[in-house]
Design an enzyme around this catalytic site. Structure first.
Site, PDB file in Angstrom:
ATOM      1  N   ARG A   1       0.831  -1.209   0.000  1.00  0.00           N
ATOM      2  CA  ARG A   1       0.000   0.000   0.000  1.00  0.00           C
ATOM      3  C   ARG A   1       0.865   1.258   0.000  1.00  0.00           C
ATOM      4  NH1 ARG A   1      -4.461   1.854   4.528  1.00  0.00           N
ATOM      5  NH2 ARG A   1      -5.516   3.382   3.226  1.00  0.00           N
TER       6      ARG A   1
ATOM      7  N   ARG B   1       5.612   9.929  -6.751  1.00  0.00           N
ATOM      8  CA  ARG B   1       6.917  10.114  -7.375  1.00  0.00           C
ATOM      9  C   ARG B   1       6.940   9.837  -8.871  1.00  0.00           C
ATOM     10  NH1 ARG B   1       9.532  13.766  -4.453  1.00  0.00           N
ATOM     11  NH2 ARG B   1       9.502  13.217  -2.267  1.00  0.00           N
TER      12      ARG B   1
END
Length: 187
Positions: free
Chosen positions: A157, A166
């Site tokens: 998760r 990112r």
């Protein structure tokens, strides 16, 4: 199992261990509803459903441990995600190697100045250590482009959250390259 992907000019990410996998995710999800296993196809459908509905807690039962080599400035962005466990090579105890990141888009005088500045810092570091100063004090002159090594253990998760943030186009390009490599391994 080890899968290693080179990143930037001299970095990498490698999956070194995992625990739980899809089975742990499915068991966690089925516990919520006290439902019974229904076969591979139903399990795959359940995982897709969990992802689509952003029902993340079952993914916390699957873990991954990565070996990472990245520039210190990338590592400092990475650890802002307080979502895993880190063990980094210590420059208090280990001698720094002349191993640093050079952005690929530098050229000409700028590239020469970049490398000279970093090499001058390493020369100073090595001279300071050779004079008897402890590594933990001498390391202060080292550049943020220095490569560091660490292990990162993270649940699925949290890894998915890291990837979401990112891989975004607003993320710094260097950490985005690491996220792309992680996504390839995670798939």
């Amino acid at each position: 199992m080890p899968q290693k992907i080179n990143v930037l000019d001299n970095g990498y990410v490698a999956l070194v261990d995992s625990m739980g996998g899809d089975k742990a995710v499915i068991e966690g999800a089925r516990r919520c509803y006290m439902s019974e296993p229904q076969g591979d196809e139903a399990d795959a459908k359940l995982i897709r459903y969990l992802i689509a509905k952003d029902h993340g807690t079952p993914f916390e039962h699957a873990y991954f441990r990565f070996d990472v080599k990245c520039p210190i400035f990338v590592a400092r962005q990475w650890i802002r995600h307080r979502i895993g466990t880190y063990n980094e090579m210590s420059l208090r105890y280990c001698l720094a190697k002349r191993d640093f990141y050079t952005p690929g888009d530098l050229a000409g005088e700028v590239l020469v100045k970049y490398k000279k500045t970093i090499n001058d810092a390493f020369d100073a570091y090595e001279a300071i250590v050779a004079s008897g100063v402890k590594r933990e004090q001498a390391r202060g002159v080292l550049p943020l482009s220095l490569y560091t090594l660490y292990y990162w253990t993270v649940n699925a998760r949290s890894l998915m959250n890291f990837l979401k943030l990112r891989l975004d186009k607003a993320a710094q390009p260097e950490i985005r390259e690491y996220a792309k490599a992680l996504l390839e391994i995670f798939r």
